[in-house]
Design an enzyme around this catalytic site. Structure first.
Site, short mmCIF file in Angstrom:
data_model
loop_
_atom_site.label_atom_id
_atom_site.label_comp_id
_atom_site.label_asym_id
_atom_site.label_seq_id
_atom_site.Cartn_x
_atom_site.Cartn_y
_atom_site.Cartn_z
N ILE A 44 0.83 -1.20 0.00
CA ILE A 44 0.00 0.00 0.00
C ILE A 44 0.87 1.26 0.00
O ILE A 44 0.59 2.23 -0.71
CB ILE A 44 -0.95 0.00 1.22
CG1 ILE A 44 -1.80 -1.27 1.24
CG2 ILE A 44 -1.85 1.24 1.19
CD1 ILE A 44 -2.53 -1.57 -0.05
N CYS A 45 1.94 1.22 0.77
CA CYS A 45 2.84 2.38 0.81
C CYS A 45 3.48 2.64 -0.55
O CYS A 45 3.73 3.79 -0.92
CB CYS A 45 3.91 2.17 1.87
SG CYS A 45 3.26 2.02 3.55
N THR A 46 3.74 1.59 -1.30
CA THR A 46 4.30 1.75 -2.64
C THR A 46 3.37 2.59 -3.50
O THR A 46 3.80 3.51 -4.22
CB THR A 46 4.55 0.37 -3.28
OG1 THR A 46 5.51 -0.34 -2.50
CG2 THR A 46 5.05 0.49 -4.71
#
Length: 219
Positions: A44-46
């Site tokens: 998700i952070c990507t």
């Protein structure tokens, strides 16, 4: 340390993907957004880091600097940036802090002071609460905070909307109602008397209740 809206944003010195920064000095006289991540190479952070890179021109127009944070060393950030570019179409174009010893995460109350370990010994679940967004004004005060779970990506259109709202409030001394968008009606704060409001808003306003006065700002 408990961090609240109105608190002075803790200052720190840190290594980032763009070199060493001194946070307050780096902010200068602009707004800043610090957004954090529990670990590099998380899915998700990507997507979030790529989204922010695409939106950076919008933040630039608003005089707002961007800085990420992840609980991993800077050399891993550089490797992660290649994956972000490959999967999201754009690499991070703002600094990312390497918070390997959890110093900034603890300063910003995302992890308890008693938390032990370092980046090498911890996984993303250990750092699950390092998923916050901090809005910092030119006065180095925290203006807003948002925290999301690891399973759900942040809405950076909403983050831009909130930035617009807070900057409008700072410029004009008004408040913004639910679902406000730029150009929409605003609210005269209850701390402003009708007499003072007449000086500031000679175009007049609509009184829905004595405590709810709605006005359209003159262009």
């Amino acid at each position: 340390m408990s961090l609240r809206i109105g608190s002075t944003a803790p200052d720190f010195t840190a290594q980032t993907s763009e070199g060493t920064i001194h946070f307050h000095e780096w902010i200068g006289d602009q707004w800043a957004i610090l957004f954090s991540h529990p670990k590099d190479f998380t899915p998700i952070c990507t997507t979030e880091l790529g989204t922010v890179a695409r939106l950076k021109p919008e933040f630039d127009k608003r005089g707002c600097k961007l800085i990420g944070l992840s609980v991993d060393p800077v050399d891993r950030h550089h490797l992660w940036a290649k994956d972000i570019a490959e999967t999201q179409g754009v690499a991070p174009n703002y600094p990312i802090i390497g918070d390997t010893d959890l110093t900034v995460s603890k300063l910003y109350d995302m992890l308890p002071e008693s938390e032990g370990g370092d980046a090498e010994s911890r996984n993303a679940n250990d750092n699950a609460t390092v998923r916050s967004v901090f809005f910092v004004g030119p006065d180095k005060k925290v203006k807003a905070m948002l925290t999301y779970p690891m399973s759900n990506g942040r809405d950076f259109d909403e983050i831009l909307r909130l930035l617009d709202a807070m900057q409008l409030s700072a410029r004009h001394g008004v408040a913004t109602p639910a679902n406000w968008r730029p150009g929409g009606d605003v609210v005269i704060p209850t701390s402003v008397s009708d007499e003072a409001a007449r000086e500031r808003f000679p175009q007049g306003w609509k009184t829905l209740k004595p405590y709810l006065r709605v006005v359209k700002l003159a262009k």
